[in-house]
Write a protein that holds these residues in place. Structure first.
Motif, PDB file in Angstrom:
ATOM      1  N   ALA A 117       0.829  -1.202   0.000  1.00  0.00           N
ATOM      2  CA  ALA A 117       0.000   0.000   0.000  1.00  0.00           C
ATOM      3  C   ALA A 117       0.865   1.256   0.000  1.00  0.00           C
ATOM      4  CB  ALA A 117      -0.929  -0.011   1.211  1.00  0.00           C
ATOM      5  N   LEU A 118       1.932   1.261   0.796  1.00  0.00           N
ATOM      6  CA  LEU A 118       2.805   2.430   0.870  1.00  0.00           C
ATOM      7  C   LEU A 118       3.548   2.669  -0.437  1.00  0.00           C
ATOM      8  CD1 LEU A 118       4.286   1.938   4.457  1.00  0.00           C
ATOM      9  CD2 LEU A 118       2.821   3.825   3.709  1.00  0.00           C
ATOM     10  N   LEU A 119       3.950   1.590  -1.106  1.00  0.00           N
ATOM     11  CA  LEU A 119       4.740   1.707  -2.330  1.00  0.00           C
ATOM     12  C   LEU A 119       3.882   1.678  -3.591  1.00  0.00           C
ATOM     13  CD1 LEU A 119       7.758  -0.582  -1.341  1.00  0.00           C
ATOM     14  CD2 LEU A 119       7.745   1.912  -1.512  1.00  0.00           C
ATOM     15  N   SER A 120       2.560   1.735  -3.415  1.00  0.00           N
ATOM     16  CA  SER A 120       1.626   1.737  -4.558  1.00  0.00           C
ATOM     17  C   SER A 120       1.921   0.576  -5.499  1.00  0.00           C
ATOM     18  CB  SER A 120       1.716   3.068  -5.321  1.00  0.00           C
ATOM     19  OG  SER A 120       1.404   4.154  -4.481  1.00  0.00           O
ATOM     20  N   ALA A 121       2.050  -0.599  -4.921  1.00  0.00           N
ATOM     21  CA  ALA A 121       2.412  -1.786  -5.692  1.00  0.00           C
ATOM     22  C   ALA A 121       1.477  -2.932  -5.316  1.00  0.00           C
ATOM     23  CB  ALA A 121       3.856  -2.178  -5.404  1.00  0.00           C
ATOM     24  N   PRO A 122       1.406  -3.956  -6.157  1.00  0.00           N
ATOM     25  CA  PRO A 122       0.574  -5.118  -5.815  1.00  0.00           C
ATOM     26  C   PRO A 122       1.154  -5.877  -4.622  1.00  0.00           C
ATOM     27  CG  PRO A 122       1.164  -5.095  -8.156  1.00  0.00           C
ATOM     28  CD  PRO A 122       2.013  -4.075  -7.489  1.00  0.00           C
ATOM     29  N   GLU A 123       0.298  -6.394  -3.797  1.00  0.00           N
ATOM     30  CA  GLU A 123       0.750  -7.241  -2.701  1.00  0.00           C
ATOM     31  C   GLU A 123       1.434  -8.487  -3.267  1.00  0.00           C
ATOM     32  OE1 GLU A 123      -1.115  -9.324   1.340  1.00  0.00           O
ATOM     33  OE2 GLU A 123      -2.348  -8.017   0.074  1.00  0.00           O
ATOM     34  N   MET A 124       2.465  -8.959  -2.589  1.00  0.00           N
ATOM     35  CA  MET A 124       3.264 -10.122  -2.985  1.00  0.00           C
ATOM     36  C   MET A 124       4.198  -9.831  -4.161  1.00  0.00           C
ATOM     37  SD  MET A 124       2.418 -12.288  -0.707  1.00  0.00           S
ATOM     38  CE  MET A 124       3.165 -13.808  -1.293  1.00  0.00           C
ATOM     39  N   LEU A 125       4.351  -8.551  -4.530  1.00  0.00           N
ATOM     40  CA  LEU A 125       5.320  -8.199  -5.570  1.00  0.00           C
ATOM     41  C   LEU A 125       6.729  -8.484  -5.047  1.00  0.00           C
ATOM     42  CD1 LEU A 125       5.698  -6.643  -8.392  1.00  0.00           C
ATOM     43  CD2 LEU A 125       6.330  -4.694  -6.948  1.00  0.00           C
ATOM     44  N   PRO A 126       7.611  -9.108  -5.845  1.00  0.00           N
ATOM     45  CA  PRO A 126       8.997  -9.315  -5.400  1.00  0.00           C
ATOM     46  C   PRO A 126       9.666  -7.987  -5.059  1.00  0.00           C
ATOM     47  CG  PRO A 126       8.539 -10.651  -7.334  1.00  0.00           C
ATOM     48  CD  PRO A 126       7.356  -9.736  -7.157  1.00  0.00           C
TER      49      PRO A 126
END
Length: 248
Positions: free
Chosen positions: A200-209
């Motif tokens: 959420a903080l990095l505006s990325a999908p969860e479980m992204l490497p």
């Protein structure tokens, strides 16, 4: 670098540096492949018309750079590629930290916290000692790229100043800025996946490497004063290394 297989007597560059450049170029071009022996000290003295001291200084430079090994009574040998001693460059990481303006660093949290067992072990302090917990988000423009968590040993004689909240410890280590001066740091990199909060903080999908870079910084008494970790999106960073010797 000297482009010729000879020492330029008119050059202001010291002879031992010129000889180092010549041998390095020859190693890089394969004239002396890994495992082969370099010419002896006396042979180099005769060929390049230099003193034994010049040759010894040249060999020391090659030794310091990890390009050769010396065996007493046998000679100096070109080292093979040693993957176990490869040093990865953090150029992209360093660039973001050095170029970060105060507006690029968002302070998410600053509070006093009691050290748990893990933090106490990292900072070499008893469990329950007060530390200063700082959570930061480092952005490139409006794009969040690094999430940073840091624990500093709380020192009542030295309050945390605003500049230290805005500037990460690694930035200070790279550039010598900030209120704290560290003698050295220990870094480790591990591959992980983003949890829900980090994503959420990095505006990325969860479980992204992702990469997790842990750090411990030491003062000039060799006592740990800060430990923390950076969480970096795996699709935004690349760590590179050079193996072997370039021919130029």
């Amino acid at each position: 670098m000297n482009d010729f297989d000879a020492i330029d007597r008119q050059s202001q560059e010291p002879a031992y540096v010129q000889l180092h450049n010549i041998l390095r170029m020859q190693i890089g071009k394969g004239l002396y492949p890994p495992g082969s022996r370099l010419p002896s000290e006396s042979q180099l003295c005769r060929k390049y018309r230099v003193s034994p001291m010049t040759v010894r200084r040249t060999v020391k430079m090659l030794l310091d750079q990890g390009m050769v090994n010396t065996i007493r009574g046998s000679g100096t040998y070109v080292r093979p590629m040693a993957l176990g001693s490869v040093t990865f460059q953090l150029g992209e990481f360093e660039k973001i930290l050095k170029n970060s303006k105060p507006s690029d660093v968002r302070i998410l949290e600053v509070q006093l916290a009691r050290s748990n067992e893990f933090t106490a072990r990292k900072l070499d302090i008893p469990v329950g000692v007060r530390t200063i917990l700082i959570r930061r988000l480092i952005c490139s423009g409006n794009d969040p790229v690094l999430y940073h968590i840091e624990h500093l040993i709380a020192d009542p004689t030295r309050p945390i100043v605003e500049a230290e909240l805005e500037i990460t410890s690694l930035h200070g280590l790279f550039s010598g800025t900030g209120g704290t001066v560290f003698k050295r740091g220990e870094l480790s990199i591990e591959t992980v996946v983003l949890n829900q909060e980090e994503a959420a903080l990095l505006s990325a999908p969860e479980m992204l490497p992702a990469f997790r870079l842990d750090h411990v910084f030491f003062d000039f008494s060799d006592k740990p004063v800060s430990w923390g970790r950076f969480i970096c999106r795996g699709d935004r960073f690349r760590f590179t290394a050079t193996v072997g010797v370039a021919s130029d």
